[in-house]
Design a protein around this motif. Sequence first.
Motif, PDB file in Angstrom:
ATOM      1  N   ASN A  79       0.835  -1.196   0.000  1.00  0.00           N
ATOM      2  CA  ASN A  79       0.000   0.000   0.000  1.00  0.00           C
ATOM      3  C   ASN A  79       0.871   1.247   0.000  1.00  0.00           C
ATOM      4  O   ASN A  79       1.971   1.248   0.555  1.00  0.00           O
ATOM      5  CB  ASN A  79      -0.922  -0.008   1.225  1.00  0.00           C
ATOM      6  N   ILE A  80       0.382   2.300  -0.601  1.00  0.00           N
ATOM      7  CA  ILE A  80       1.129   3.562  -0.710  1.00  0.00           C
ATOM      8  C   ILE A  80       1.476   4.124   0.671  1.00  0.00           C
ATOM      9  O   ILE A  80       2.460   4.828   0.835  1.00  0.00           O
ATOM     10  CB  ILE A  80       0.336   4.587  -1.573  1.00  0.00           C
ATOM     11  N   ASN A  81       0.684   3.763   1.707  1.00  0.00           N
ATOM     12  CA  ASN A  81       0.975   4.209   3.076  1.00  0.00           C
ATOM     13  C   ASN A  81       2.249   3.584   3.633  1.00  0.00           C
ATOM     14  O   ASN A  81       2.798   4.071   4.609  1.00  0.00           O
ATOM     15  CB  ASN A  81      -0.182   3.872   4.018  1.00  0.00           C
ATOM     16  N   GLN A  82       2.711   2.490   3.048  1.00  0.00           N
ATOM     17  CA  GLN A  82       3.908   1.803   3.523  1.00  0.00           C
ATOM     18  C   GLN A  82       5.192   2.437   2.984  1.00  0.00           C
ATOM     19  O   GLN A  82       6.288   2.007   3.346  1.00  0.00           O
ATOM     20  CB  GLN A  82       3.856   0.329   3.132  1.00  0.00           C
ATOM     21  N   LEU A  83       5.074   3.456   2.142  1.00  0.00           N
ATOM     22  CA  LEU A  83       6.243   4.105   1.567  1.00  0.00           C
ATOM     23  C   LEU A  83       6.841   5.118   2.537  1.00  0.00           C
ATOM     24  O   LEU A  83       6.128   5.941   3.103  1.00  0.00           O
ATOM     25  CB  LEU A  83       5.891   4.826   0.269  1.00  0.00           C
ATOM     26  N   GLU A  84       8.139   5.022   2.722  1.00  0.00           N
ATOM     27  CA  GLU A  84       8.860   6.011   3.512  1.00  0.00           C
ATOM     28  C   GLU A  84       9.362   7.130   2.594  1.00  0.00           C
ATOM     29  O   GLU A  84       9.330   8.293   2.939  1.00  0.00           O
ATOM     30  CB  GLU A  84      10.029   5.341   4.218  1.00  0.00           C
ATOM     31  N   SER A  85       9.840   6.738   1.405  1.00  0.00           N
ATOM     32  CA  SER A  85      10.271   7.740   0.431  1.00  0.00           C
ATOM     33  C   SER A  85       9.948   7.252  -0.974  1.00  0.00           C
ATOM     34  O   SER A  85       9.871   6.054  -1.240  1.00  0.00           O
ATOM     35  CB  SER A  85      11.768   8.035   0.565  1.00  0.00           C
ATOM     36  N   PHE A  86       9.748   8.215  -1.847  1.00  0.00           N
ATOM     37  CA  PHE A  86       9.385   7.953  -3.240  1.00  0.00           C
ATOM     38  C   PHE A  86       9.988   9.086  -4.051  1.00  0.00           C
ATOM     39  O   PHE A  86       9.574  10.232  -3.933  1.00  0.00           O
ATOM     40  CB  PHE A  86       7.856   7.937  -3.370  1.00  0.00           C
ATOM     41  N   ASN A  87      11.046   8.773  -4.830  1.00  0.00           N
ATOM     42  CA  ASN A  87      11.779   9.828  -5.523  1.00  0.00           C
ATOM     43  C   ASN A  87      12.063   9.475  -6.973  1.00  0.00           C
ATOM     44  O   ASN A  87      12.383   8.325  -7.280  1.00  0.00           O
ATOM     45  CB  ASN A  87      13.121  10.075  -4.834  1.00  0.00           C
ATOM     46  N   LYS A  88      11.991  10.488  -7.800  1.00  0.00           N
ATOM     47  CA  LYS A  88      12.415  10.357  -9.193  1.00  0.00           C
ATOM     48  C   LYS A  88      13.942  10.348  -9.206  1.00  0.00           C
ATOM     49  O   LYS A  88      14.571  11.106  -8.465  1.00  0.00           O
ATOM     50  CB  LYS A  88      11.879  11.556  -9.984  1.00  0.00           C
TER      51      LYS A  88
END
Length: 119
Positions: free
Chosen positions: A38-47
């Motif tokens: 789930n997107i809530n489990q993301l700590e970081s998301f970077n291009k």
Amino acid sequence: MSKITILAGDFPSGNGHFSFRNFTLPGDSNHYLCETVNINQLESFNKINKEMVTMLGVSERTERILDDLTQDQVLFMVRLKDKRRFVGLADKRTFDKMNMARRIEGNKNQPMTKAPSAA
């Protein structure tokens, strides 16, 4: 459902999907099992850029994919709250959907503040 490609990291390389607020990632080398994150489990998301991926020491297959990137494709890196991570590839439209879902979910988790009174 939008397609993504897992290039490197703590998940097997291969095809995955993103829909609504969930990533479906390959779970084993035979791709019989998968894992939903789930997107809530993301700590970081970077291009990220191509040079950052090649520093990871990726396979020849991944290097060929990187050599054939188009303007419409976006490389990204994800770190989960459990410290696992992966590098993925998606088209620009899918990346924008993932980014928007991440922002929306982030806003839901922030506490509401009291509006200032008119007095």
